[in-house]
Design a protein around this motif. Structure first.
Motif, PDB file in Angstrom:
ATOM      1  N   PRO A   1       0.801  -1.233   0.000  1.00 52.75           N
ATOM      2  CA  PRO A   1       0.000   0.000   0.000  1.00 52.75           C
ATOM      3  C   PRO A   1       0.831   1.279   0.000  1.00 52.75           C
ATOM      4  O   PRO A   1       0.299   2.351  -0.320  1.00 52.75           O
ATOM      5  N   ASP A   2       2.113   1.190   0.357  1.00 54.30           N
ATOM      6  CA  ASP A   2       2.966   2.381   0.371  1.00 54.30           C
ATOM      7  C   ASP A   2       3.627   2.655  -0.975  1.00 54.30           C
ATOM      8  O   ASP A   2       4.387   3.625  -1.103  1.00 54.30           O
ATOM      9  N   LEU A   3       3.331   1.826  -1.970  1.00 55.05           N
ATOM     10  CA  LEU A   3       3.960   1.976  -3.277  1.00 55.05           C
ATOM     11  C   LEU A   3       3.603   3.309  -3.934  1.00 55.05           C
ATOM     12  O   LEU A   3       2.434   3.693  -4.002  1.00 55.05           O
ATOM     13  N   VAL A   4       4.627   4.018  -4.408  1.00 54.40           N
ATOM     14  CA  VAL A   4       4.461   5.240  -5.197  1.00 54.40           C
ATOM     15  C   VAL A   4       5.293   5.069  -6.465  1.00 54.40           C
ATOM     16  O   VAL A   4       6.443   4.621  -6.402  1.00 54.40           O
ATOM     17  N   ALA A   5       4.712   5.402  -7.599  1.00 54.02           N
ATOM     18  CA  ALA A   5       5.429   5.271  -8.871  1.00 54.02           C
ATOM     19  C   ALA A   5       5.413   6.588  -9.623  1.00 54.02           C
ATOM     20  O   ALA A   5       4.378   7.260  -9.682  1.00 54.02           O
ATOM     21  N   GLY A   6       6.542   6.954 -10.172  1.00 57.26           N
ATOM     22  CA  GLY A   6       6.624   8.106 -11.056  1.00 57.26           C
ATOM     23  C   GLY A   6       6.790   7.622 -12.485  1.00 57.26           C
ATOM     24  O   GLY A   6       7.545   6.679 -12.740  1.00 57.26           O
ATOM     25  N   VAL A   7       6.058   8.219 -13.400  1.00 55.19           N
ATOM     26  CA  VAL A   7       6.162   7.828 -14.807  1.00 55.19           C
ATOM     27  C   VAL A   7       6.392   9.059 -15.667  1.00 55.19           C
ATOM     28  O   VAL A   7       5.817  10.125 -15.421  1.00 55.19           O
ATOM     29  N   VAL A   8       7.245   8.900 -16.664  1.00 54.06           N
ATOM     30  CA  VAL A   8       7.521   9.968 -17.622  1.00 54.06           C
ATOM     31  C   VAL A   8       7.473   9.370 -19.015  1.00 54.06           C
ATOM     32  O   VAL A   8       8.174   8.388 -19.303  1.00 54.06           O
ATOM     33  N   LEU A   9       6.659   9.934 -19.870  1.00 59.63           N
ATOM     34  CA  LEU A   9       6.629   9.588 -21.280  1.00 59.63           C
ATOM     35  C   LEU A   9       7.427  10.646 -22.032  1.00 59.63           C
ATOM     36  O   LEU A   9       7.193  11.843 -21.846  1.00 59.63           O
ATOM     37  N   ALA A  10       8.372  10.213 -22.840  1.00 61.45           N
ATOM     38  CA  ALA A  10       9.188  11.169 -23.599  1.00 61.45           C
ATOM     39  C   ALA A  10       9.353  10.691 -25.024  1.00 61.45           C
ATOM     40  O   ALA A  10       9.480   9.487 -25.280  1.00 61.45           O
ATOM     41  N   THR A  11       9.355  11.623 -25.951  1.00 57.40           N
ATOM     42  CA  THR A  11       9.568  11.328 -27.361  1.00 57.40           C
ATOM     43  C   THR A  11      10.727  12.174 -27.886  1.00 57.40           C
ATOM     44  O   THR A  11      11.157  13.129 -27.244  1.00 57.40           O
ATOM     45  N   GLY A  12      11.219  11.803 -29.056  1.00 53.99           N
ATOM     46  CA  GLY A  12      12.322  12.552 -29.641  1.00 53.99           C
ATOM     47  C   GLY A  12      13.670  12.213 -29.039  1.00 53.99           C
ATOM     48  O   GLY A  12      14.615  13.002 -29.115  1.00 53.99           O
ATOM     49  N   ILE A  13      13.792  11.020 -28.456  1.00 55.01           N
ATOM     50  CA  ILE A  13      15.053  10.586 -27.860  1.00 55.01           C
ATOM     51  C   ILE A  13      16.043  10.189 -28.953  1.00 55.01           C
ATOM     52  O   ILE A  13      15.674   9.563 -29.946  1.00 55.01           O
ATOM     53  N   THR A  14      17.295  10.550 -28.777  1.00 53.93           N
ATOM     54  CA  THR A  14      18.365  10.140 -29.683  1.00 53.93           C
ATOM     55  C   THR A  14      19.546   9.632 -28.859  1.00 53.93           C
ATOM     56  O   THR A  14      19.626   9.865 -27.651  1.00 53.93           O
ATOM     57  N   ALA A  15      20.453   8.950 -29.533  1.00 50.39           N
ATOM     58  CA  ALA A  15      21.646   8.428 -28.867  1.00 50.39           C
ATOM     59  C   ALA A  15      22.814   9.402 -28.940  1.00 50.39           C
ATOM     60  O   ALA A  15      23.932   9.065 -28.522  1.00 50.39           O
ATOM     61  N   THR A  16      22.584  10.600 -29.470  1.00 46.56           N
ATOM     62  CA  THR A  16      23.675  11.556 -29.686  1.00 46.56           C
ATOM     63  C   THR A  16      23.672  12.712 -28.693  1.00 46.56           C
ATOM     64  O   THR A  16      24.558  13.563 -28.736  1.00 46.56           O
ATOM     65  N   ALA A  17      22.688  12.759 -27.808  1.00 46.45           N
ATOM     66  CA  ALA A  17      22.616  13.866 -26.836  1.00 46.45           C
ATOM     67  C   ALA A  17      23.830  13.838 -25.910  1.00 46.45           C
ATOM     68  O   ALA A  17      24.308  12.774 -25.524  1.00 46.45           O
TER      69      ALA A  17
END
Length: 248
Positions: free
Chosen positions: A14-30
């Motif tokens: 019951p103490d579980l807390v989750a954070g979620v982030v959806l992201a687009t436009g990811i590259t391997a060159t950043a």
């Protein structure tokens, strides 16, 4: 598509807390090396005060693993494994700019953070006890089946995207060079988890904007707001999470 923890799992934790982030436009060159190093430095500073096993965030996961019948020193949550590696080797692994950044953030907050390639997830994604017939692909390319009752991330196609909850991710949905859309999930069980996860999510949203100019949607999920509806790239909003804020 939506992401959530099953009612059975939330009832057990019951103490579980989750954070979620959806992201687009990811590259391997950043280039996020400096920011990654900054979070790694925070983790090193925490470790200077004592081993990771004493952190309240890690102790909470150890209790959860013991409750699942797993030996906590054999199966460590991902954050503990990263902190242990940092303490012993003074470095974290280098794999992909986003994964490296998330690993450093995970170590700094002592909270497990998973990064999944959304193009490799079919339909809804639910964190739940396994039936035993789900398919998990290891990084070595071997197919495994989670034990019945083992907590895993399961999509509509029956793929398991994790073993032993936060212990090991699947090679199937791991971030790779061509990854462009991701779902980042941070999970915590310790006292004060909601405030810590909220700060972690806000930090990730800021880093994604700075490093990738990435459109994002984010939420902090609890038992009263347990579901995250995943949008398409064109619908992603770019809002950061502020303390006490939730979206559904």
């Amino acid at each position: 598509m939506h992401f959530e923890h099953s009612a059975r799992l939330r009832a057990a934790y019951p103490d579980l807390v989750a954070g979620v982030v959806l992201a687009t436009g990811i590259t391997a060159t950043a280039d996020v090396a400096q920011r990654t190093a900054a979070y790694t430095a925070v983790a090193r500073e925490r470790l200077a005060g004592g081993a990771e096993s004493g952190f309240p965030q890690i102790q909470a996961w150890r209790r959860a693993y013991a409750a699942m019948g797993l030996r906590p020193t054999r199966y460590r949550c991902a954050a503990e494994a990263l902190l242990r590696r940092l303490r012993l080797d003074d470095e974290l692994p280098r794999l992909h700019p986003l994964v490296d950044l998330c690993n450093a953030v995970s170590a700094a907050y002592a909270i497990p953070v998973a990064v999944l390639d959304l193009d490799r997830v079919d339909g809804d994604l639910v964190v739940r006890p396994a039936h035993g017939d789900e398919e998990y692909l290891s990084f070595a390319g071997e197919t495994e089946h989670p034990d019945p009752g083992e907590v895993t991330f399961v999509d509509t196609a029956g793929r398991a995207h994790a073993r032993r909850w936060t212990n090991r991710q699947s090679g199937w949905s791991a971030v790779r060079e061509g990854t462009s859309s991701v779902l980042i999930v941070a999970e915590a069980l310790h006292p004060g988890a909601e405030a810590d996860v909220t700060r972690l999510v806000a930090a990730l949203v800021a880093e994604l904007a700075e490093g990738w100019s990435a459109p994002t949607r984010a939420a902090v999920l609890t038992d009263t707001a347990p579901r995250f509806d995943v949008t398409t790239a064109g619908e992603a909003s770019g809002q950061a999470v502020s303390p006490g804020t939730r979206w559904r």
